[in-house]
Scaffold this active site. Structure first.
Site, PDB file in Angstrom:
ATOM      1  CB  ALA A  72       3.262   4.755   3.735  1.00  0.00           C
ATOM      2  CE  LYS A  73       5.018   0.351  -2.794  1.00  0.00           C
ATOM      3  NZ  LYS A  73       4.056  -0.760  -2.668  1.00  0.00           N
TER       4      LYS A  73
END
Ligand code: NAD
Length: 450
Positions: free
Chosen positions: A139-140
């Protein structure tokens, strides 16, 4: 999206057109359009996956699924500024894949943040976690802002409102943020507090990279730089014939760059140049990094340090050196400057600092590149240790953390270096193949619902 009004229609449009040119035939379910997600970094991440998918014969349906994020959220964040005006910022959280476990990835505050950048970095996180054998997806997140123009109060209100906007997406079993560019332990403390207040009890494991006093892990702050320094020493030994006192140039002197420089300096490496956003400094006889850290604490920048000459960030990358460590931003080494580089080894402290064209050029000219998903994986590895300690109520000593980190970095370096040598492929391709094949196996075993 920058500067535009965000309303539901714009968001829907953006998301439905979240695509890049597909697999070269009618296989893609996504329309072929150009939107902000087509950032340099996203195209770079996709083209890396395409190359590795071709090389390893990845099934088309898996390849296609992995080219796009699992889910993405764009939020509008109203913030009361110090002068009592209200300003709206745009924030993002993208989960690229959650096959192997909860999503994991940093949150950055920077004016370059957009859907494409965040989506690309989320994809890199998927490969990184799989390569390191961590039970996470990628994720980011980020907020498009100029963090250096915000007061501490404004930064806190921005962070807390962003957290509350993405609160349904995150959680210790769902998605666990961590620091990235221009975010730090304090940012994580605010996220953890906001989340905990909303659910009604303290949840330390909703973030990693938080201060030790509220459940952070010893060794986390130094972990990424420690891992970069470890990979640098391994690559020097395995690929450069163990040059004694090699000359090193480091771009970026934040968390990753400064710790990397400090560790290598302590290991007897000669750090001849470093830089930050304001500019760089050079001394061909070597810079005393311990003293430079004290200087930066007082002055806020590397410039002005004793016995050094100033140098621009562009010229710094072109200095003659044994090892170059980009540890600032993405896309720093491109076809515009790659021919001017004079180094033998590049270790990617930053995420995506080399464009695909520059990467091919470097391979053709026998410059070894230790890729980001291996070189800077120390951070997420110790984040995993922090998460485990939080969930199990364990307290590991700093030595224990560093030892476990070294074991996992060692294993990953062994696997990547061996595959690269055995199959005569670039280290980047070897690292990606290991990560992608682990994910493909997990997807096969889990099957497709319904
Ligand atoms: P940071 O905010 O602590 O430091 C960034 C540094 O880069 C600062 O010194 C800043 O002045 C410098 N910088 C910014 N723009 C620059 C420019 N144009 N030229 C030269 N220097 C510039 O961020 P960080 O945590 O050290 O992250 C650096 C890179 O490492 C990012 O790409 C990030 O995604 C990656 N990374 C960080 C971690 C982590 O644990 N912090 C983990 C993995 C990867």
């Amino acid at each position: 999206m920058n500067g535009t009004n965000i309303n539901e229609k714009t968001l829907t449009k953006t998301m439905s057109e979240f695509t890049t040119p597909p697999l070269g035939d009618k296989a893609s379910m996504f329309p072929l359009t150009k939107m902000e997600c087509e950032s340099e970094l996203f195209l770079q991440a996709q083209s890396q996956l395409d190359e590795v998918a071709k090389a390893m014969g990845l099934e088309k349906h898996l390849h296609e699924r992995l080219r796009y994020p699992k889910r993405a959220m764009i939020v509008s964040i109203p913030v009361k500024m110090d002068d009592n005006s209200v300003k709206s910022f745009v924030g993002y959280r993208v989960q690229h894949d959650v096959t192997l476990g909860p999503a994991k990835g940093g949150i950055r505050f920077h004016p370059s943040v957009n859907l494409g950048e965040v989506a690309a970095l989320a994809m890199l996180m998927t490969w990184k976690c799989a390569l390191m054998g961590l039970p996470y997806g990628g994720a980011k997140g980020g907020i498009n802002c100029k963090p250096w123009n915000l007061s501490i109060g404004e930064t806190e209100r921005l962070t807390r409102r962003y957290t509350s906007e993405i609160i349904n997406l995150i959680g210790p079993d769902k998605d666990i943020p961590a620091p990235d560019m221009y975010t730090n332990e304090q940012t994580m403390a605010w996220i953890m507090d906001t989340y905990s207040i909303n659910v009604g009890y303290t949840v330390p494991s909703v973030v990693t990279g938080k201060p030790v006093s509220i459940g952070g892990s010893l060794g986390r702050q130094e972990a990424t730089g420690r891992g970069v320094a470890y990979c640098t020493r391994r690559a020097n030994k395995d690929f450069l014939g163990d040059i004694s006192k090699p000359s090193v140039v480091v771009q970026g002197f934040g968390n990753v760059g400064s710790i990397t420089a400090k560790m290598l300096h302590e290991a007897g490496y000669k750090i001849i140049a470093v830089s930050d956003v304001f500019g760089g400094i050079v001394n061909k006889n070597g810079i005393d990094i311990t003293k430079l850290l004290e200087h930066v604490k007082i002055k806020g920048k590397v410039e002005g340090f004793a016995n050094c000459e100033n140098i621009s960030n562009e010229a710094l990358l072109e200095l003659e050196c044994d090892i170059l460590i980009p540890a600032a931003l993405g896309n720093q080494i491109t076809q515009d400057n790659v021919t001017k580089l004079k180094t033998k080894l590049i270790v990617e402290g930053a995420n995506g600092p080399i464009s695909p064209e520059a990467d091919s050029y470097l391979a053709q000219h026998n410059v070894i590149v230790v890729p980001d998903i291996l070189a800077n994986a120390g951070g997420v590895t110790v984040s995993y240790f922090e998460w485990v300690q939080g969930l199990m109520h364990l307290l590991w000593s700093e030595d224990e953390v560093n030892q476990r980190l070294e074991q996992l970095m060692d294993k990953a370096c062994d696997e990547v270096f061996k595959l690269s040598i055995d199959n005569n492929i670039r280290l980047r391709m070897a690292a990606l193949q290991i990560g992608v094949s682990r994910l493909a196996e997990a997807k096969h075993l889990r099957g497709l619902y319904p």
